[in-house]
Design an enzyme around this catalytic site. Structure first.
Site, PDB file in Angstrom:
ATOM      1  N   CYS A 180      41.265 -82.619 -47.984  1.00  0.00           N
ATOM      2  CA  CYS A 180      42.593 -83.244 -47.990  1.00  0.00           C
ATOM      3  C   CYS A 180      43.547 -82.514 -48.931  1.00  0.00           C
ATOM      4  O   CYS A 180      44.749 -82.792 -48.942  1.00  0.00           O
ATOM      5  CB  CYS A 180      42.494 -84.710 -48.375  1.00  0.00           C
ATOM      6  SG  CYS A 180      41.421 -85.043 -49.780  1.00  0.00           S
ATOM      7  N   ARG A 235      29.964 -77.109 -49.444  1.00  0.00           N
ATOM      8  CA  ARG A 235      29.484 -77.609 -50.732  1.00  0.00           C
ATOM      9  C   ARG A 235      28.168 -76.952 -51.058  1.00  0.00           C
ATOM     10  O   ARG A 235      27.209 -77.099 -50.309  1.00  0.00           O
ATOM     11  CB  ARG A 235      29.275 -79.120 -50.677  1.00  0.00           C
ATOM     12  CG  ARG A 235      30.520 -79.792 -51.125  1.00  0.00           C
ATOM     13  CD  ARG A 235      30.471 -81.253 -51.072  1.00  0.00           C
ATOM     14  NE  ARG A 235      31.838 -81.656 -50.765  1.00  0.00           N
ATOM     15  CZ  ARG A 235      32.298 -82.872 -50.765  1.00  0.00           C
ATOM     16  NH1 ARG A 235      31.478 -83.851 -51.040  1.00  0.00           N
ATOM     17  NH2 ARG A 235      33.542 -83.124 -50.498  1.00  0.00           N
ATOM     18  N   GLU A 245      25.064 -77.190 -52.621  1.00  0.00           N
ATOM     19  CA  GLU A 245      24.276 -78.274 -53.211  1.00  0.00           C
ATOM     20  C   GLU A 245      23.059 -77.659 -53.885  1.00  0.00           C
ATOM     21  O   GLU A 245      22.457 -76.734 -53.360  1.00  0.00           O
ATOM     22  CB  GLU A 245      23.813 -79.243 -52.121  1.00  0.00           C
ATOM     23  CG  GLU A 245      24.924 -79.747 -51.223  1.00  0.00           C
ATOM     24  CD  GLU A 245      25.525 -81.059 -51.699  1.00  0.00           C
ATOM     25  OE1 GLU A 245      25.166 -81.509 -52.802  1.00  0.00           O
ATOM     26  OE2 GLU A 245      26.357 -81.601 -50.969  1.00  0.00           O
ATOM     27  N   ARG A 254      22.127 -82.997 -45.046  1.00  0.00           N
ATOM     28  CA  ARG A 254      22.665 -82.495 -46.299  1.00  0.00           C
ATOM     29  C   ARG A 254      22.734 -80.982 -46.167  1.00  0.00           C
ATOM     30  O   ARG A 254      21.715 -80.301 -46.181  1.00  0.00           O
ATOM     31  CB  ARG A 254      21.751 -82.889 -47.458  1.00  0.00           C
ATOM     32  CG  ARG A 254      22.439 -82.878 -48.798  1.00  0.00           C
ATOM     33  CD  ARG A 254      21.479 -83.441 -49.841  1.00  0.00           C
ATOM     34  NE  ARG A 254      21.910 -83.102 -51.175  1.00  0.00           N
ATOM     35  CZ  ARG A 254      22.752 -83.823 -51.891  1.00  0.00           C
ATOM     36  NH1 ARG A 254      23.234 -84.937 -51.398  1.00  0.00           N
ATOM     37  NH2 ARG A 254      23.084 -83.438 -53.111  1.00  0.00           N
ATOM     38  N   GLU A 292      39.018 -85.472 -41.426  1.00  0.00           N
ATOM     39  CA  GLU A 292      39.607 -85.936 -42.680  1.00  0.00           C
ATOM     40  C   GLU A 292      40.920 -86.639 -42.353  1.00  0.00           C
ATOM     41  O   GLU A 292      41.843 -86.042 -41.792  1.00  0.00           O
ATOM     42  CB  GLU A 292      39.839 -84.741 -43.620  1.00  0.00           C
ATOM     43  CG  GLU A 292      40.496 -85.087 -44.941  1.00  0.00           C
ATOM     44  CD  GLU A 292      39.570 -85.742 -45.960  1.00  0.00           C
ATOM     45  OE1 GLU A 292      38.341 -85.831 -45.707  1.00  0.00           O
ATOM     46  OE2 GLU A 292      40.079 -86.180 -47.011  1.00  0.00           O
ATOM     47  N   ASP A 339      32.288 -96.470 -49.742  1.00  0.00           N
ATOM     48  CA  ASP A 339      31.388 -95.608 -48.954  1.00  0.00           C
ATOM     49  C   ASP A 339      30.849 -96.387 -47.763  1.00  0.00           C
ATOM     50  O   ASP A 339      30.584 -97.583 -47.875  1.00  0.00           O
ATOM     51  CB  ASP A 339      30.173 -95.205 -49.803  1.00  0.00           C
ATOM     52  CG  ASP A 339      30.415 -93.912 -50.569  1.00  0.00           C
ATOM     53  OD1 ASP A 339      31.508 -93.328 -50.433  1.00  0.00           O
ATOM     54  OD2 ASP A 339      29.490 -93.488 -51.295  1.00  0.00           O
ATOM     55  N   GLU A 360      24.884 -91.951 -46.591  1.00  0.00           N
ATOM     56  CA  GLU A 360      26.343 -92.073 -46.687  1.00  0.00           C
ATOM     57  C   GLU A 360      26.951 -91.169 -45.615  1.00  0.00           C
ATOM     58  O   GLU A 360      26.714 -89.971 -45.602  1.00  0.00           O
ATOM     59  CB  GLU A 360      26.797 -91.619 -48.083  1.00  0.00           C
ATOM     60  CG  GLU A 360      28.263 -91.857 -48.311  1.00  0.00           C
ATOM     61  CD  GLU A 360      28.929 -90.755 -49.104  1.00  0.00           C
ATOM     62  OE1 GLU A 360      28.323 -90.231 -50.054  1.00  0.00           O
ATOM     63  OE2 GLU A 360      30.070 -90.415 -48.748  1.00  0.00           O
ATOM     64  N   ASN A 410      33.587 -92.096 -46.167  1.00  0.00           N
ATOM     65  CA  ASN A 410      34.190 -92.910 -47.216  1.00  0.00           C
ATOM     66  C   ASN A 410      35.660 -93.129 -46.920  1.00  0.00           C
ATOM     67  O   ASN A 410      36.229 -92.520 -46.016  1.00  0.00           O
ATOM     68  CB  ASN A 410      33.982 -92.258 -48.595  1.00  0.00           C
ATOM     69  CG  ASN A 410      34.605 -90.871 -48.683  1.00  0.00           C
ATOM     70  OD1 ASN A 410      35.456 -90.493 -47.876  1.00  0.00           O
ATOM     71  ND2 ASN A 410      34.195 -90.102 -49.661  1.00  0.00           N
ATOM     72  N   CYS A 439      42.706 -91.239 -48.449  1.00  0.00           N
ATOM     73  CA  CYS A 439      42.044 -90.350 -47.503  1.00  0.00           C
ATOM     74  C   CYS A 439      40.711 -90.960 -47.090  1.00  0.00           C
ATOM     75  O   CYS A 439      40.181 -91.837 -47.767  1.00  0.00           O
ATOM     76  CB  CYS A 439      41.844 -88.951 -48.074  1.00  0.00           C
ATOM     77  SG  CYS A 439      40.454 -88.783 -49.186  1.00  0.00           S
ATOM     78  N   ARG A 482      26.557 -86.145 -40.083  1.00  0.00           N
ATOM     79  CA  ARG A 482      25.852 -87.313 -40.610  1.00  0.00           C
ATOM     80  C   ARG A 482      25.951 -88.524 -39.690  1.00  0.00           C
ATOM     81  O   ARG A 482      24.992 -89.275 -39.543  1.00  0.00           O
ATOM     82  CB  ARG A 482      26.383 -87.653 -41.997  1.00  0.00           C
ATOM     83  CG  ARG A 482      25.946 -86.624 -43.018  1.00  0.00           C
ATOM     84  CD  ARG A 482      26.358 -87.044 -44.387  1.00  0.00           C
ATOM     85  NE  ARG A 482      25.699 -86.241 -45.397  1.00  0.00           N
ATOM     86  CZ  ARG A 482      25.586 -86.607 -46.660  1.00  0.00           C
ATOM     87  NH1 ARG A 482      26.081 -87.764 -47.063  1.00  0.00           N
ATOM     88  NH2 ARG A 482      24.986 -85.831 -47.519  1.00  0.00           N
TER      89      ARG A 482
HETATM   90  N1  SER Z   1      38.123 -85.912 -49.406  1.00  0.00           N
HETATM   91  C1  SER Z   1      37.162 -86.955 -49.502  1.00  0.00           C
HETATM   92  C2  SER Z   1      35.867 -86.455 -50.061  1.00  0.00           C
HETATM   93  O1  SER Z   1      35.754 -85.289 -50.352  1.00  0.00           O
HETATM   94  C3  SER Z   1      36.950 -87.625 -48.162  1.00  0.00           C
HETATM   95  O2  SER Z   1      36.434 -86.734 -47.221  1.00  0.00           O
HETATM   96  O3  SER Z   1      34.954 -87.213 -50.219  1.00  0.00           O
HETATM   97 ZN    ZN Z   2      40.007 -86.537 -48.948  1.00  0.00          ZN
END
Ligand code: SER
Ligand code: ZN
Length: 515
Positions: free
Chosen positions: A290, A320, A322, A331, A339, A403, A422, A425, A451, A458
């Protein structure tokens, strides 16, 4: 002169009062421990619990100027902070490279930070303010003994499966039947059939949740200049899980000749050599997805006519890095997400979040017909910016993150926290982003943002984990979707899917899907 000294005493008394101004408990403000006067120099020893030293020094200066100026026509030429130190609870590590820090001592559970001499100019710099804020955050964090995660259940579905439809792990099936193939750590190639399944659930989400609420599609960039991460706080809070990108030092291919010759002859690509031809990393790869939204409205002036703004982006992956627990499609390092973003006045932002929340609930409960729950959690925008704000108890009208979690029967019984995934969110950020990005209203009204992230992989995994691969066990909307949009052919070669059981699995899947 006696009169001057008398005026000074009065001035110092007033200064002492100024140092506790604004504090309910005077102990928390500043205190003048002692003072002395020689020649033209007045020295004060000041201690303070909560009043910042720069602020304390400036308060004393202002009061003295006022008192001495009006009674004796004496001014204050300059202020200097000498031998100042900050003492905090806990053994806190701070970089000695920070400006203004002379030395640091830690002992017996306390940290003492000695500052360089600071003149008035330094005292007014925001850098000192930020240093003190940083120290304060470190102190709070040290007090917690690390990260605390807040998780408070707010709603959950009823139990829908007396006995689960399946306890198979869909990650395993998708891989064995060859719908996805591991590309690199936490990265997959999704074959057309896998994309078909991903899109089936995602398109229904967009059609049933996103579009009816009037969110419109935008396309956001997926690599961001560092400056964005400085504003959102990601560079401070999650630098350990961000992936960075570098531009080449030059566009001139001839300047790469040594390297390209080397690779030609050795057929090797040595990263440390390649690095010599690259600039420092000036970008990072999409993380929260976002960020570009806040950037877009940065320094713009919005009026009532333009509000609220409701967009969504589904144009690309997020990344990400991880450290552990990378598993299946659940994951991953590279993932796909819808988004959803919005911007408006606080009441608009809350209303949009509430509408969205209702639509999500319907999506989980009726459309996908799954077992779900919602929890009030540490907001992602705190967690990702390393901030230390305390998470307030659940209050639907306040900024915060909710979440969505879905049960994975293959992982264990519902009672087991680890058996829930999860999948998305929804958040209200308050002014967390409108402030640093300077998003303003023409009449000075407060603007908030919100957002919501829908993690495509997932949601699919959780759906398949509860309902399996046989559409006979799927809810009507998804069955209809499959009937209207027939699936593509799977990948079958001499050697793929790799195992006999994988081929059999794929056969079974195709019988289910192509009826
Ligand atoms: N930007 C938020 C997050 O990174 C929703 O996707 O969790
Ligand atoms: Zn976001």
């Amino acid at each position: 002169m006696e009169e001057d000294l008398e005026a000074l005493r009065i001035g110092i008394d007033s200064a002492a009062r100024a140092l506790v101004k604004g504090f309910k408990d005077p102990e928390e403000g500043g205190r003048i421990e002692s003072w002395s006067f020689s020649g033209k120099v007045l020295s004060l020893v000041i201690s303070s619990r909560r009043l910042r030293i720069d602020e304390a020094a400036m308060r004393v200066k202002n009061v003295l100027e006022e008192v001495l100026g009006s009674t004796r026509k004496i001014g204050v030429r300059y202020v200097k902070l000498e031998d100042a130190f900050i003492e905090i609870d806990g053994e806190v590590r701070v970089s000695i490279k920070l400006p203004f820090i002379r030395s640091i001592e830690t002992a017996n559970g306390r940290t003492k930070i000695f500052l360089e001499v600071l003149d008035e100019k330094d005292l007014k710099k925001p850098i000192l303010l930020r240093l003190l804020r940083l120290l304060n955050e470190k102190e709070v964090r040290a007090g917690w003994g690390g990260k605390t995660e807040h998780w408070q259940l707010i709603r959950q579905s009823k139990i829908k499966f007396d006995t689960p439809i399946t306890v198979e792990d869909p990650n395993r099936i998708l891989e064995e039947a060859g719908l996805v193939k591991r590309f690199s750590i936490g990265q997959w190639l999704y074959t057309p059939l896998a994309v078909y399944l991903l899109n089936t659930v995602r398109d229904v989400f967009i059609k049933e949740v996103v579009q009816p609420l009037g969110f419109q599609e935008a396309v956001f960039p997926k690599i961001y200049p560092l400056e964005i991460g400085l504003k959102t706080g990601h560079l401070r809070g999650t630098i350990n899980s961000m992936i960075f990108a570098s531009l080449p030092k030059t566009y001139n291919i001839e300047e790469f000749e040594e390297l390209t010759d080397y690779m030609y002859v050795t057929n090797e690509a040595p990263p440390e050599e390649i690095a010599k031809y690259l600039r420092y990393p000036e970008y990072f790869l999409c993380f929260a997805q976002c960020e570009p939204f806040y950037w877009f409205f940065s320094n713009e002036l919005l009026d009532d006519r333009s509000l609220p703004i409701k967009w969504f982006d589904r144009s690309g992956p997020s990344f990400r890095w991880e450290s552990g627990g990378i598993y299946g499609l659940e994951r991953v390092i590279e993932f796909h997400r819808v988004e959803i973003v919005w911007l408006g006045k606080p009441e608009q932002v809350v209303e949009i979040r509430n509408d969205l929340l209702k639509a999500y609930e319907k999506f989980m409960d009726e459309i996908l017909d799954l077992e779900w729950r919602m929890a009030w959690v540490t907001p992602w925008y705190y967690e990702q910016s390393g901030a230390v704000e305390k998470v307030e108890e659940f209050d639907i009208d306040r900024p915060g993150t909710i979440d969505f979690e879905l049960w994975l029967p293959y992982k264990g019984p519902r009672e087991d926290r680890k058996a829930w995934l999860e999948v998305g969110n929804i958040s209200i950020h308050g002014t967390k982003f409108t402030e640093p990005f300077k998003v303003k209203h023409n009449k000075g009204e407060t603007l908030w943002t919100g957002c919501s992230g829908y993690g495509s992989q997932r949601w699919l995994v959780a759906f398949l984990a509860q309902r399996g691969f046989n559409p006979e066990n799927w809810p009507p909307i998804l069955r209809e979707y499959i009937e209207k949009n027939p699936p593509p052919d799977p990948v079958i070669t001499v050697t793929y899917p790799k195992t006999r059981s994988g081929k059999e699995l794929l056969d079974k899947l195709m019988k289910y899907l192509k009826r």
